[in-house]
Scaffold this motif. Structure first.
Motif: not given
Lengths: 113, 137
Positions: B37, A34-36, B106, B110, A38-41, A58, B44, B40, A61-62, B101
């Protein structure tokens, strides 16, 4: 492609979001991390084997709206409730992550990177 | 506008409740969705960290017309080397955190990518405070 086509290709079942099946999607991202996510644009569909409440949070949020759970993972009631609150679409299939990605890629769904 | 939330150690079920509530508030205030975005996602990450690594803490949020300020303060073991913790891939997460997860090292990097200002202070044996600011324009 539409979500309806994805469901057909994956021989999948729709857990929630039947009313969105004609929505078009163009890109997918596959991860259990999920950390990955959360980096998506961008906001692709998520293909994952991670089936817990944080998968849904996640995505919230994303700003991801569609989740495909692989390997017959079934979302719990609290996950479904949270997903419904956020107008998400949850789809499940029995295929492995590799096969799921392969079939959708072959059918024309694009990767993010 | 001031909001405050309590974060409980190991309470992964409720990880993200504060961020989710802040998201709703910012949407109601018509803040640019891209900015929402960033806010949050950073909050988060900080919330998950407080739940995963510390013994609980608080999330305080102040929303001004032009920016949001967020402070996540935990009671916990603290971070002995903040520069090391800021490095992508460095993690001390327990297996149960990874099962959710997370824990890939990161989180802090992040947060840095998503906010306009980040300040991390920590005292070993006492706790860690993460202060973040995001401008709306």
């Amino acid at each position: 492609m539409t979500l309806r086509e994805i469901v057909k290709i994956l021989n999948a079942t729709v857990c929630i979001g039947e009313n969105h099946l004609d929505d078009e999607v163009t890109k997918a991202f596959a991860s259990d991390l999920m950390s990955d996510v959360l980096t998506l644009k961008e906001t692709p569909i998520l293909i994952t084997g991670l089936c817990n409440i944080q998968t849904i949070r996640t995505c919230d949020m994303a700003c991801l709206q569609v989740v495909v759970f692989v390997r017959n993972k079934k979302p719990t009631e609290d996950m479904i409730e949270l997903a419904e609150e956020n107008d998400m679409i949850l789809i499940g299939c029995e295929y492995s992550m590799f096969k799921t990605c392969g079939l959708l890629y072959e059918a024309g769904l694009n990767p993010l990177y | 506008m001031h909001q405050e939330y309590t974060v409980i150690e190991g309470d992964f079920v409720n990880a993200g409740v504060a961020s989710s509530s802040v998201k709703k508030t910012l949407k109601q205030l018509n803040v640019n969705p891209q900015v929402v975005k960033r806010v949050v996602v950073a909050l988060y990450e900080a919330e998950v960290n407080a739940i995963a690594h510390a013994y609980g803490g608080t999330v305080s949020v102040d929303i001004d017309p032009d920016k949001i300020r967020m402070v996540v303060a935990d009671k916990g073991p603290g971070i002995p080397d903040i520069a090391l913790a800021m490095q992508e891939g460095y993690s001390t997460a327990r297996p149960e955190v990874r099962d959710m997860g997370f824990g890939a090292g990161m989180g802090l990097p992040n947060m840095q990518k998503n906010v306009d200002k980040l300040n991390v202070t920590s005292e070993v044996g006492v706790g860690t405070t993460v202060e973040m600011e995001v401008n709306f324009q």
